[in-house]
Design a protein around this motif. Structure first.
Motif, PDB file in Angstrom:
ATOM      1  N   VAL A 164       0.842  -1.193   0.000  1.00 47.24           N
ATOM      2  CA  VAL A 164       0.000   0.000   0.000  1.00 47.24           C
ATOM      3  C   VAL A 164       0.879   1.245   0.000  1.00 47.24           C
ATOM      4  O   VAL A 164       0.600   2.224  -0.695  1.00 47.24           O
ATOM      5  N   GLU A 165       1.959   1.196   0.754  1.00 52.01           N
ATOM      6  CA  GLU A 165       2.868   2.341   0.841  1.00 52.01           C
ATOM      7  C   GLU A 165       3.461   2.690  -0.525  1.00 52.01           C
ATOM      8  O   GLU A 165       3.503   3.855  -0.914  1.00 52.01           O
ATOM      9  N   GLU A 166       3.901   1.692  -1.265  1.00 47.97           N
ATOM     10  CA  GLU A 166       4.473   1.920  -2.591  1.00 47.97           C
ATOM     11  C   GLU A 166       3.403   2.449  -3.551  1.00 47.97           C
ATOM     12  O   GLU A 166       3.648   3.389  -4.308  1.00 47.97           O
ATOM     13  N   MET A 177      -1.290  14.887   3.434  1.00 52.11           N
ATOM     14  CA  MET A 177      -1.601  13.529   3.861  1.00 52.11           C
ATOM     15  C   MET A 177      -2.322  13.535   5.204  1.00 52.11           C
ATOM     16  O   MET A 177      -3.172  12.690   5.454  1.00 52.11           O
ATOM     17  N   GLN A 178      -2.035  14.504   6.045  1.00 52.61           N
ATOM     18  CA  GLN A 178      -2.763  14.626   7.313  1.00 52.61           C
ATOM     19  C   GLN A 178      -4.242  14.893   7.042  1.00 52.61           C
ATOM     20  O   GLN A 178      -5.113  14.357   7.728  1.00 52.61           O
ATOM     21  N   ILE A 179      -4.508  15.721   6.038  1.00 52.53           N
ATOM     22  CA  ILE A 179      -5.895  15.994   5.637  1.00 52.53           C
ATOM     23  C   ILE A 179      -6.563  14.699   5.188  1.00 52.53           C
ATOM     24  O   ILE A 179      -7.673  14.376   5.601  1.00 52.53           O
ATOM     25  N   CYS A 180      -5.872  13.936   4.345  1.00 53.50           N
ATOM     26  CA  CYS A 180      -6.426  12.683   3.827  1.00 53.50           C
ATOM     27  C   CYS A 180      -6.675  11.679   4.947  1.00 53.50           C
ATOM     28  O   CYS A 180      -7.722  11.026   4.984  1.00 53.50           O
ATOM     29  N   ARG A 185      -3.839   5.246   6.932  1.00 57.44           N
ATOM     30  CA  ARG A 185      -3.846   5.967   8.218  1.00 57.44           C
ATOM     31  C   ARG A 185      -2.850   5.354   9.179  1.00 57.44           C
ATOM     32  O   ARG A 185      -2.116   6.062   9.871  1.00 57.44           O
ATOM     33  N   THR A 186      -2.790   4.026   9.211  1.00 56.44           N
ATOM     34  CA  THR A 186      -1.833   3.336  10.090  1.00 56.44           C
ATOM     35  C   THR A 186      -0.399   3.690   9.710  1.00 56.44           C
ATOM     36  O   THR A 186       0.433   3.938  10.582  1.00 56.44           O
ATOM     37  N   LEU A 187      -0.114   3.739   8.408  1.00 57.90           N
ATOM     38  CA  LEU A 187       1.231   4.122   7.954  1.00 57.90           C
ATOM     39  C   LEU A 187       1.617   5.499   8.470  1.00 57.90           C
ATOM     40  O   LEU A 187       2.741   5.708   8.924  1.00 57.90           O
ATOM     41  N   TYR A 188       0.706   6.441   8.412  1.00 60.12           N
ATOM     42  CA  TYR A 188       1.018   7.810   8.803  1.00 60.12           C
ATOM     43  C   TYR A 188       0.961   8.027  10.303  1.00 60.12           C
ATOM     44  O   TYR A 188       1.593   8.947  10.811  1.00 60.12           O
TER      45      TYR A 188
END
Length: 89
Positions: free
Chosen positions: A37-39, A56-59, A83-86
């Motif tokens: 998902v990250e890629e 990305m915080q907005i997303c 969301r978990t990635l960020y």
């Protein structure tokens, strides 16, 4: 700093819309040429739309989706994976 905040407020709706389109078009890693998902996020959303960390915080803060799609469960799963990635960073 205030100028940057104003820009983010004015572009928030378009960022959210681009993110929703990304999720609809790319919710399945298995059906993509990417291994994670990250890629997929990096190549198909962040680089393509010049998305910043603030964007990305907005997303990631999106809780409600006004999209109708047969695979909504998978779309929400991908959103939660992102969301978990960020949240880990």
């Amino acid at each position: 700093m205030r100028f940057a905040e104003e820009i983010h407020q004015k572009t928030k709706a378009s960022i959210e819309q681009a993110y929703k389109v990304f999720l609809i078009e790319n919710y399945s890693v298995e059906d993509s040429p990417y291994s994670s998902v990250e890629e997929m996020l990096s190549e198909e959303f962040i680089r393509k739309h010049y998305i910043s960390e603030k964007d990305m915080q907005i997303c990631c803060s999106l809780n409600e989706f006004d999209i109708q799609h047969d695979d909504m469960e998978e779309i929400l799963k991908t959103h939660n994976d992102i969301r978990t990635l960020y949240l880990q960073e």
